[in-house]
Design a protein around this motif. Structure first.
Motif, PDB file in Angstrom:
ATOM      1  N   HIS A 259       1.001  -1.139  -0.070  1.00 52.23           N
ATOM      2  CA  HIS A 259      -0.043  -0.077  -0.082  1.00 52.23           C
ATOM      3  C   HIS A 259       0.845   1.366   0.088  1.00 52.23           C
ATOM      4  O   HIS A 259       0.464   2.169  -0.543  1.00 52.23           O
ATOM      5  N   CYS A 260       2.082   1.349   0.709  1.00 51.90           N
ATOM      6  CA  CYS A 260       2.986   2.438   0.662  1.00 51.90           C
ATOM      7  C   CYS A 260       3.397   2.443  -0.662  1.00 51.90           C
ATOM      8  O   CYS A 260       3.569   3.708  -1.342  1.00 51.90           O
ATOM      9  N   GLY A 261       3.606   1.550  -1.541  1.00 52.08           N
ATOM     10  CA  GLY A 261       4.417   1.687  -2.863  1.00 52.08           C
ATOM     11  C   GLY A 261       3.415   1.990  -3.645  1.00 52.08           C
ATOM     12  O   GLY A 261       3.672   3.140  -4.492  1.00 52.08           O
ATOM     13  N   ASP A 262       1.992   1.817  -3.588  1.00 52.94           N
ATOM     14  CA  ASP A 262       0.922   2.340  -4.180  1.00 52.94           C
ATOM     15  C   ASP A 262       0.541   3.783  -4.071  1.00 52.94           C
ATOM     16  O   ASP A 262       0.348   4.505  -5.042  1.00 52.94           O
ATOM     17  N   LEU A 263       0.873   4.117  -2.694  1.00 51.52           N
ATOM     18  CA  LEU A 263       0.557   5.546  -2.544  1.00 51.52           C
ATOM     19  C   LEU A 263       1.687   6.338  -3.095  1.00 51.52           C
ATOM     20  O   LEU A 263       1.232   7.489  -3.482  1.00 51.52           O
ATOM     21  N   LEU A 264       2.958   6.046  -3.040  1.00 53.78           N
ATOM     22  CA  LEU A 264       3.840   6.862  -3.535  1.00 53.78           C
ATOM     23  C   LEU A 264       3.893   6.845  -5.094  1.00 53.78           C
ATOM     24  O   LEU A 264       4.084   7.927  -5.381  1.00 53.78           O
ATOM     25  N   THR A 265       3.249   5.941  -5.601  1.00 54.64           N
ATOM     26  CA  THR A 265       2.957   5.948  -7.105  1.00 54.64           C
ATOM     27  C   THR A 265       1.940   6.815  -7.543  1.00 54.64           C
ATOM     28  O   THR A 265       2.125   7.865  -8.453  1.00 54.64           O
ATOM     29  N   VAL A 266       0.797   6.955  -6.660  1.00 56.76           N
ATOM     30  CA  VAL A 266      -0.120   8.016  -6.806  1.00 56.76           C
ATOM     31  C   VAL A 266       0.170   9.195  -6.667  1.00 56.76           C
ATOM     32  O   VAL A 266       0.014  10.034  -7.494  1.00 56.76           O
ATOM     33  N   LEU A 267       1.026   9.583  -5.628  1.00 55.95           N
ATOM     34  CA  LEU A 267       1.466  10.808  -5.372  1.00 55.95           C
ATOM     35  C   LEU A 267       2.560  11.317  -6.595  1.00 55.95           C
ATOM     36  O   LEU A 267       2.700  12.546  -6.600  1.00 55.95           O
ATOM     37  N   GLY A 268       3.296  10.426  -6.871  1.00 52.89           N
ATOM     38  CA  GLY A 268       4.180  10.752  -8.056  1.00 52.89           C
ATOM     39  C   GLY A 268       3.536  11.081  -9.022  1.00 52.89           C
ATOM     40  O   GLY A 268       4.160  11.947  -9.979  1.00 52.89           O
ATOM     41  N   LEU A 292      -6.078   4.020  -3.691  1.00 52.18           N
ATOM     42  CA  LEU A 292      -5.593   2.700  -2.987  1.00 52.18           C
ATOM     43  C   LEU A 292      -6.815   1.643  -2.537  1.00 52.18           C
ATOM     44  O   LEU A 292      -6.490   0.652  -2.299  1.00 52.18           O
ATOM     45  N   ARG A 293      -7.934   2.256  -2.687  1.00 48.99           N
ATOM     46  CA  ARG A 293      -9.066   1.632  -2.089  1.00 48.99           C
ATOM     47  C   ARG A 293      -9.089   1.117  -0.828  1.00 48.99           C
ATOM     48  O   ARG A 293      -9.183  -0.118  -0.435  1.00 48.99           O
ATOM     49  N   ARG A 294      -8.662   2.091   0.170  1.00 47.21           N
ATOM     50  CA  ARG A 294      -8.636   2.164   1.249  1.00 47.21           C
ATOM     51  C   ARG A 294      -9.337   3.123   2.093  1.00 47.21           C
ATOM     52  O   ARG A 294      -9.885   4.007   1.303  1.00 47.21           O
ATOM     53  N   SER A 334      14.297  10.513  -1.656  1.00 50.70           N
ATOM     54  CA  SER A 334      14.940   9.271  -1.211  1.00 50.70           C
ATOM     55  C   SER A 334      14.226   8.020  -1.366  1.00 50.70           C
ATOM     56  O   SER A 334      14.619   6.717  -0.997  1.00 50.70           O
ATOM     57  N   VAL A 335      12.972   8.022  -2.206  1.00 47.67           N
ATOM     58  CA  VAL A 335      12.040   6.982  -2.418  1.00 47.67           C
ATOM     59  C   VAL A 335      12.783   5.846  -3.282  1.00 47.67           C
ATOM     60  O   VAL A 335      12.534   4.717  -2.938  1.00 47.67           O
ATOM     61  N   ASP A 336      13.368   6.218  -4.299  1.00 46.92           N
ATOM     62  CA  ASP A 336      13.991   5.385  -5.301  1.00 46.92           C
ATOM     63  C   ASP A 336      14.883   4.214  -4.671  1.00 46.92           C
ATOM     64  O   ASP A 336      14.780   3.169  -4.643  1.00 46.92           O
ATOM     65  N   SER A 337      15.800   4.634  -3.729  1.00 47.25           N
ATOM     66  CA  SER A 337      16.747   3.952  -2.947  1.00 47.25           C
ATOM     67  C   SER A 337      15.762   3.084  -1.996  1.00 47.25           C
ATOM     68  O   SER A 337      16.334   1.780  -1.980  1.00 47.25           O
ATOM     69  N   TRP A 338      14.817   3.728  -1.395  1.00 51.33           N
ATOM     70  CA  TRP A 338      13.830   2.732  -0.438  1.00 51.33           C
ATOM     71  C   TRP A 338      13.222   1.535  -1.182  1.00 51.33           C
ATOM     72  O   TRP A 338      13.188   0.681  -0.497  1.00 51.33           O
ATOM     73  N   LEU A 339      12.706   2.021  -2.429  1.00 50.91           N
ATOM     74  CA  LEU A 339      12.106   1.123  -3.192  1.00 50.91           C
ATOM     75  C   LEU A 339      13.001  -0.109  -3.549  1.00 50.91           C
ATOM     76  O   LEU A 339      12.541  -1.233  -3.724  1.00 50.91           O
ATOM     77  N   ALA A 340      14.009  -0.015  -3.713  1.00 52.82           N
ATOM     78  CA  ALA A 340      15.196  -0.793  -4.001  1.00 52.82           C
ATOM     79  C   ALA A 340      15.614  -1.680  -2.967  1.00 52.82           C
ATOM     80  O   ALA A 340      16.328  -2.690  -3.120  1.00 52.82           O
TER      81      ALA A 340
END
Length: 758
Positions: A259-268, A292-294, A334-340
């Motif tokens: 869900h955090c990954g989806d939220l980051l995509t939506v905000l991006g 997010l359907r949350r 910082s998101v890209d390194s966190w996602l990896a």
């Protein structure tokens, strides 16, 4: 002096003498428990004793005491320990039936460590200010009939306005009130008499009444604790195994990361405009929740956690979104390194940020003082004690189940009765809900990763141990769904995110494949053969023909039309297809112009050309100068990740080396203050004084004698210390300082006095 009146001067001297008699290890323990006492470092035990009795410092130390600790303080106060010595025997007798002798001894050791009590078993003394920290009235009425919570609640609903007004006033101010209606012969219909008869007030004398402690707590909405119950509430036995708790926590962690990954995509893709006050508007929060359907409640927590972790920030994103807003909430750099990073590391970053956050996300959506909903990421969510309250409740969950929030609340209040006013029902239920979402709690119990995070262990390793092992296979179904029976290995997970959409997630993830998802994979440069090989290699079930036909059909139409950079160009192997494009309305929109039967050019950017052509029903593919397909997926907006300002969290315990140095300094300061001398010379800068100072110091060097010097440092701080001179010359004294355990240099003109120590 009246009996029982504390003698401040003698009490301070008594405490200083007791401190001087303690072992170095004992002093180290108490200085670690009271870190505020060592800033700035005290010069002598007398200075330390004075600080230990100061009101602000005593109240800070009392914040960590339990109901049992306060029960002992109350008993010592009743025995007069603030002004005279009390024996352990008398204390144990006063607490008989409420605490065992062993419990009293353990509590006394704890209170000594916090410098609230000092002395031996035959001469116990209590810091006078400690009495004021007790969270109930010392000297309250005891032995009167007590009501349980249900009785109190029922009686409160039956009160008229006059009676309720009396109780509310006492609950807001002091529990003791003066009234003319407390006498026994007063009209029984008077409000005070009715309250006395019901047990909602206690009579002290004909003109004084007292509000019972528990009645006041209920009126103020505080967490319940009983001052007369000095034993901890019994722990609630766990109903599930540790394995069950950890398995559920692992599933929650994977859900959290998804869900955090989806939220980051939506905000991006579409950063959220920031309110003028800095928060996130209700409408924007609802938009994110819908994507997010949350629920809004769940999404608010995710936003807060990502912001606390530095993965979402406020600023001007790159690329800048359209609109006239000054700032937006968007993913940070910082998101890209966190996602990896591995899943366990990503979880530890989020959970650690939540645990240390000075904010209460569960407040979001509630009404503020102006009857407006509290916004996410706003200052209204900030609370200075949020992190401490959160840690306390998680500690309680190690012994009590979160399935019964009322029991958790009562146990927390017993452990920290001075915090009862802020341990509201909403605080407890909101914190448990958040901890469950963050995978620190499952089935109402603290998980192993949660315990490690709370106690400073290796939470990342603990989570890695409980997460299911990644799998490298999938199950392709005839209805074009794909089941992943567990978390996929990174490469396969990335490929599946390209070629399919997540339909449902949990212990197993279900993906859905369609025309759009296959086209999305082809747009990144994957070919039809690679997609066929992907499913053939990783599917444990036969690949259905319907999927093979779908991939071939989409691939046949995909890329027949090519767009490149002229600013942009469009080319097709089939002149008829290009003619169809030029005849469509989209050609006018893009200002397409044919330069050959199979090539047209446009001044619009390539991404815009591709979007417009796809919107018109065509299936173009982007290509580079060599004709290879380009992956033009947008990477999302980003804001610069600003370094968070350090937050003051109170005095920090000094290190072991600092503690050892502090103890040596205190010992040396006491020696300097009490050491007799054979001579005393004032070094005031005069010719005679300087010569005498030099002569005395040189004598000390030659005779290997210690000296007591007065010294003013560069900051103007005057101290006295005993040192062993090594050499004198060049305007400096080199001497071994026992307090620092090293040879130090002292500027001679800053030495105000010198005396030989016998």
């Amino acid at each position: 002096m009246a009996p029982g009146t504390p003698d401040t001067a003698s009490g301070e001297d008594s405490l200083a003498r007791w401190l001087s008699s303690r072992r170095d290890t004992d002093l180290t323990v108490l200085l670690r428990a009271r870190p505020d006492l060592v800033v700035p470092p005290p010069a002598t035990m007398t200075v330390l004793a004075g600080r230990a009795r100061q009101r602000a410092s005593v109240f800070r130390a009392a914040d960590d005491l339990t109901t049992a600790d306060f029960g002992v303080i109350e008993a010592l106060s009743r025995l007069g320990a603030t002004g005279e010595d009390v024996t352990r025997k008398a204390l144990v007798a006063a607490l008989r039936g409420r605490l065992t002798a062993g419990s009293v001894d353990r509590i006394l050791d704890r209170l000594r460590e916090h410098l609230l009590v000092w002395g031996t078993a035959d001469s116990l003394r209590l810091v006078p200010t400690a009495v004021d920290t007790v969270p109930w009235r010392v000297g309250r009425v005891t032995g009167a009939r007590t009501l349980d919570d249900d009785e109190i609640g029922r009686l409160l609903t039956e009160l008229d306005d006059a009676q309720r007004g009396v109780l509310d006033t006492l609950a807001r101010t002091s529990p003791v009130g003066r009234t003319r209606d407390a006498a026994v012969d007063t009209d029984p219909d008077r409000p005070v008499q009715k309250l006395l008869a019901a047990g909602l007030l206690h009579r002290i004398d004909d003109e004084t009444v007292e509000l019972p402690h528990r009645v006041g707590q209920i009126l103020r909405g505080e967490a319940p604790f009983d001052p007369d119950t000095l034993t901890a509430p019994p722990a609630i036995e766990a109903t599930g195994t540790v394995g069950d708790v950890n398995a559920t926590a692992a599933g929650a962690a994977l859900e959290l990361l998804r869900h955090c990954g989806d939220l980051l995509t939506v905000l991006g893709d579409q950063p959220a405009p920031a309110l003028k006050s800095g928060g996130l508007g209700v409408r924007e929060l609802h938009r994110l929740s819908k994507s997010l359907r949350r629920s809004d409640e769940d999404t608010a927590l995710l936003v807060e956690v990502l912001a606390a972790a530095g993965l979402v920030g406020r600023g001007v994103p790159d690329p800048e979104p359209p609109g006239d807003h000054d700032e937006f909430w968007a993913p940070t750099t910082s998101v890209d390194s966190w996602l990896a990073s591995p899943p366990a590391h990503r979880w530890a970053v989020l959970a650690g940020a939540w645990l240390a956050s000075p904010r209460r996300p569960w407040l979001i959506g509630q009404r503020d003082q102006n009857d407006k909903p509290v916004a996410a990421l706003s200052e209204e969510v900030t609370h200075p004690t949020a992190a401490r309250d959160r840690a306390l409740l998680l500690e309680v969950l190690a012994d009590h189940t979160g399935d019964d929030p009322a029991r958790v609340r009562a146990a927390a209040a017993w452990r920290r009765p001075r915090w009862a006013g802020r341990l509201t029902a909403d605080t407890v239920t909101g914190t448990i809900r958040e901890a469950t979402t963050l995978a620190l709690v499952a089935h109402g119990r603290l998980s192993s990763p949660g315990k490690a995070l709370l106690h400073g262990g290796d939470a990342e390793r603990e989570m890695a141990d409980v997460l299911p092992e990644p799998v490298d296979h999938i199950l392709v179904q005839a209805d074009l769904t794909v089941v992943a029976p567990g978390p996929l290995v990174p490469d396969l997970a990335a490929r599946m995110e390209l070629v399919a959409d997540v339909e449902s997630a949990g212990a197993a993830t279900v993906y859905r494949i369609g025309d759009a998802t296959v086209r999305r994979a082809l747009d990144t440069g994957l070919g039809a053969d690679e997609l066929h090989a992907l499913f053939t290699r990783h599917s444990r079930t036969p690949v259905p023909q319907s999927l093979t036909y779908l991939i071939d059909d989409v691939a046949r139409r995909h890329g027949r039309l090519r767009a490149g950079i002229a600013s942009s160009f469009v080319r097709a192997d089939d002149p008829a297809l290009l003619a169809e494009v030029l005849a469509a309305p989209v050609a006018t929109t893009l200002a397409l112009r044919a330069v050959a039967p199979t090539v047209a050019i446009s001044q619009a950017p390539l991404a815009e050309v591709l979007t417009a052509l796809r919107g018109a029903g065509f299936s173009p593919a982007g290509e580079d100068a060599s004709g290879a397909v380009l992956d033009l997926r947008p990477r999302g907006a980003r804001v610069v990740a600003h370094r968070a300002r350090p937050r003051y969290t109170g005095p920090q315990p000094p290190s072991e080396d600092q503690l050892a140095t502090l103890v040596r300094t205190l010992r040396a300061g006491d020696r300097a203050a009490s050491a007799p001398s054979t001579a005393s010379v004032r070094g005031d800068g005069s010719r005679g004084g300087s010569a005498a100072t030099m002569a005395l110091l040189q004598l000390a060097v030659g005779k290997h004698r210690s000296v007591n010097i007065g010294y003013v440092d560069a900051q103007g701080v005057a101290t006295r210390r005993i040192v062993d001179p090594v050499s004198v010359g060049g305007g400096r004294l080199d001497a071994f300082d026992p307090a620092a355990d090293e040879v130090r240099s002292f500027v001679l003109h800053r030495i105000t006095s010198v005396a030989l120590v016998d």
